[in-house]
Scaffold this active site. Structure first.
Site, PDB file in Angstrom:
ATOM      1  N   ASN A  10       0.740  -1.229   0.095  1.00 40.77           N
ATOM      2  CA  ASN A  10      -0.136   0.189   0.112  1.00 40.77           C
ATOM      3  C   ASN A  10       0.815   1.212   0.016  1.00 40.77           C
ATOM      4  OD1 ASN A  10      -1.448   2.233   1.055  1.00 40.77           O
ATOM      5  ND2 ASN A  10      -3.009   0.968   2.034  1.00 40.77           N
ATOM      6  N   ASP A  70      -0.370  -4.362  11.407  1.00 38.28           N
ATOM      7  CA  ASP A  70      -1.690  -5.176  11.199  1.00 38.28           C
ATOM      8  C   ASP A  70      -2.704  -4.264  11.829  1.00 38.28           C
ATOM      9  OD1 ASP A  70      -2.961  -7.114  10.094  1.00 38.28           O
ATOM     10  OD2 ASP A  70      -3.328  -8.277  12.038  1.00 38.28           O
ATOM     11  N   GLY A 154     -12.590   1.186   4.002  1.00 34.10           N
ATOM     12  CA  GLY A 154     -12.762   0.120   4.938  1.00 34.10           C
ATOM     13  C   GLY A 154     -13.807   0.330   5.741  1.00 34.10           C
ATOM     14  N   ASP A 156     -14.782   2.679   7.832  1.00 35.60           N
ATOM     15  CA  ASP A 156     -14.733   4.098   8.172  1.00 35.60           C
ATOM     16  C   ASP A 156     -16.143   4.663   8.082  1.00 35.60           C
ATOM     17  OD1 ASP A 156     -12.167   4.098   8.879  1.00 35.60           O
ATOM     18  OD2 ASP A 156     -11.324   5.293   7.351  1.00 35.60           O
ATOM     19  N   HIS A 182      -6.128   4.769  15.267  1.00 35.90           N
ATOM     20  CA  HIS A 182      -5.205   3.578  15.992  1.00 35.90           C
ATOM     21  C   HIS A 182      -4.116   3.596  15.189  1.00 35.90           C
ATOM     22  CE1 HIS A 182      -7.578   2.498  12.491  1.00 35.90           C
ATOM     23  NE2 HIS A 182      -7.091   1.476  12.325  1.00 35.90           N
ATOM     24  N   ARG A 183      -4.045   4.015  14.105  1.00 42.91           N
ATOM     25  CA  ARG A 183      -2.828   3.897  13.147  1.00 42.91           C
ATOM     26  C   ARG A 183      -1.851   5.271  13.683  1.00 42.91           C
ATOM     27  NH1 ARG A 183      -1.070   1.326   9.291  1.00 42.91           N
ATOM     28  NH2 ARG A 183      -0.145   3.026   8.302  1.00 42.91           N
TER      29      ARG A 183
END
Length: 199
Positions: A10, A70, A154, A156, A182-183
């Site tokens: 990605n 992940d 995703g 979202d 989170h990322r």
């Protein structure tokens, strides 16, 4: 200068990591620079295990230090599903649309219109000398059956964040998302760890 491979295909994630690490004495490269590599077999039971499997697998394949991630969505009423299967919730060749459809079907089966949920992310750095460390981030919210917003990807559009309760993850700006996601949280922690490590 240390070369760090971002273990993803990605390019958006590679760009994000390159930006986050730009002040460090490292060269950030993507897997693409190593030609066709096989996929790592992600058979861990947690996000951290799967990220570590990927980081160590691609460290061996490339001979360079690697960072892998992940991440996924955990929905309380579904017992934590889709969890580590978030990307393949609706099957091996699933995309965002089919995964979201499956999420709605599962919420319907559970007889609810919404549920507490959280996004999780684990990042793992694996160096060529065997050094490994992990950082994790979490973003709490609620999934609802009414999608809103065009940003993000995703799950979202169905994820209403605790930090911006009247908006979904697909309605907030990139800067707002980076602050609470989170990322974003896992990445800031990883940058701190790498700053210490590379001193």
């Amino acid at each position: 200068m240390k070369k760090i491979v971002i273990a993803t295909k990605n390019q958006g994630k590679v760009r994000e990591m390159r930006e986050a690490l730009s002040h460090l004495p490292v060269e950030v490269v993507s897997l693409k620079e190593f030609g066709e590599l096989p996929d790592a077999v992600e058979n861990g039971t947690t996000f951290a295990e799967n990220a570590r499997i990927k980081a160590e697998f691609y460290r061996e394949k490339t001979g360079c230090a690697c960072v892998a991630d992940d991440s996924g969505l955990e929905v309380e009423v579904l017992g934590g599903a889709p969890g580590i299967h978030s990307a393949r919730f609706a099957g091996f060749h699933a995309d965002d649309a089919t995964n979201n459809q499956k999420l709605l079907e599962e919420l319907q089966k559970a007889g609810v219109k919404e549920s507490p949920a959280d996004y999780r992310c684990a990042l793992v750095f694996a160096d060529t000398d065997g050094t490994v460390f992990t950082s994790e981030g979490r973003c709490d919210g609620i999934v609802r059956m009414v999608p809103r917003g065009e940003n993000g990807f995703g799950y979202d559009p169905y994820f209403y964040t605790k930090d911006y309760p009247d908006r979904t993850m697909a309605e907030i700006s990139f800067a707002e998302k980076d602050k609470i996601s989170h990322r974003g949280r896992a990445l800031r922690e990883m940058v701190r760890r790498l700053e210490e490590y590379l001193k």
